[in-house]
Design a protein around this motif. Structure first.
Motif, PDB file in Angstrom:
ATOM      1  N   UNK A 186      -4.145   2.484  -6.465  1.00  0.00           N
ATOM      2  CA  UNK A 186      -5.377   3.277  -6.464  1.00  0.00           C
ATOM      3  C   UNK A 186      -5.738   3.701  -7.891  1.00  0.00           C
ATOM      4  N   UNK A 187      -4.754   4.153  -8.666  1.00  0.00           N
ATOM      5  CA  UNK A 187      -5.028   4.584 -10.045  1.00  0.00           C
ATOM      6  C   UNK A 187      -5.527   3.409 -10.887  1.00  0.00           C
ATOM      7  N   UNK A 188      -4.918   2.234 -10.730  1.00  0.00           N
ATOM      8  CA  UNK A 188      -5.355   1.052 -11.460  1.00  0.00           C
ATOM      9  C   UNK A 188      -6.763   0.647 -11.012  1.00  0.00           C
ATOM     10  N   UNK A 241     -14.239   4.770  -5.918  1.00  0.00           N
ATOM     11  CA  UNK A 241     -13.452   4.154  -4.849  1.00  0.00           C
ATOM     12  C   UNK A 241     -14.218   4.321  -3.544  1.00  0.00           C
ATOM     13  N   UNK A 242     -14.105   3.334  -2.701  1.00  0.00           N
ATOM     14  CA  UNK A 242     -14.793   3.386  -1.416  1.00  0.00           C
ATOM     15  C   UNK A 242     -13.790   3.647  -0.315  1.00  0.00           C
ATOM     16  N   UNK A 243     -14.272   4.214   0.759  1.00  0.00           N
ATOM     17  CA  UNK A 243     -13.446   4.448   1.946  1.00  0.00           C
ATOM     18  C   UNK A 243     -13.998   3.610   3.073  1.00  0.00           C
ATOM     19  N   UNK A 264      -8.522  -4.374   3.836  1.00  0.00           N
ATOM     20  CA  UNK A 264      -8.204  -2.951   3.807  1.00  0.00           C
ATOM     21  C   UNK A 264      -6.779  -2.742   3.308  1.00  0.00           C
ATOM     22  N   UNK A 265      -6.625  -1.767   2.395  1.00  0.00           N
ATOM     23  CA  UNK A 265      -5.325  -1.424   1.829  1.00  0.00           C
ATOM     24  C   UNK A 265      -4.933  -0.052   2.375  1.00  0.00           C
ATOM     25  N   UNK A 266      -3.792   0.001   3.035  1.00  0.00           N
ATOM     26  CA  UNK A 266      -3.324   1.225   3.676  1.00  0.00           C
ATOM     27  C   UNK A 266      -2.027   1.715   3.055  1.00  0.00           C
TER      28      UNK A 266
END
Length: 77
Positions: free
Chosen positions: A35-37, A46-48, A56-58
């Motif tokens: 997420x930081x990268x 960032x999108x949700x 999708x990344x969980x």
């Protein structure tokens, strides 16, 4: 994988020809690093839900995914 970065994740998705029928689950530390990268790469946007190339990344909250490992989950029932 040594470290999960935005570029490494994009390459993993492309090389494995993943489609939106799967999601990726990551260890909480690996998820935070990704997420930081991603935020650095996308100007703090960032999108949700969090997706890369439509996948999708969980964050894994079960403790079943090791740090710096990628777990793919089938999303089609």
């Amino acid at each position: 994988m040594e470290k999960i970065t935005y570029d490494a994740m994009r390459n993993f998705i492309l090389e494995n020809e993943l489609t939106d029928s799967v999601a990726i689950s990551l260890h909480p530390d690996s998820f935070d690093e990704l997420v930081m990268d991603y935020l650095d790469f996308n100007g703090n946007k960032i999108e949700r839900p969090f997706e890369i190339l439509g996948i999708e990344i969980l964050q894994d909250n079960t403790g079943s995914v090791s740090k710096n490992k990628i777990n793919t989950m089938n999303m089609v029932q």
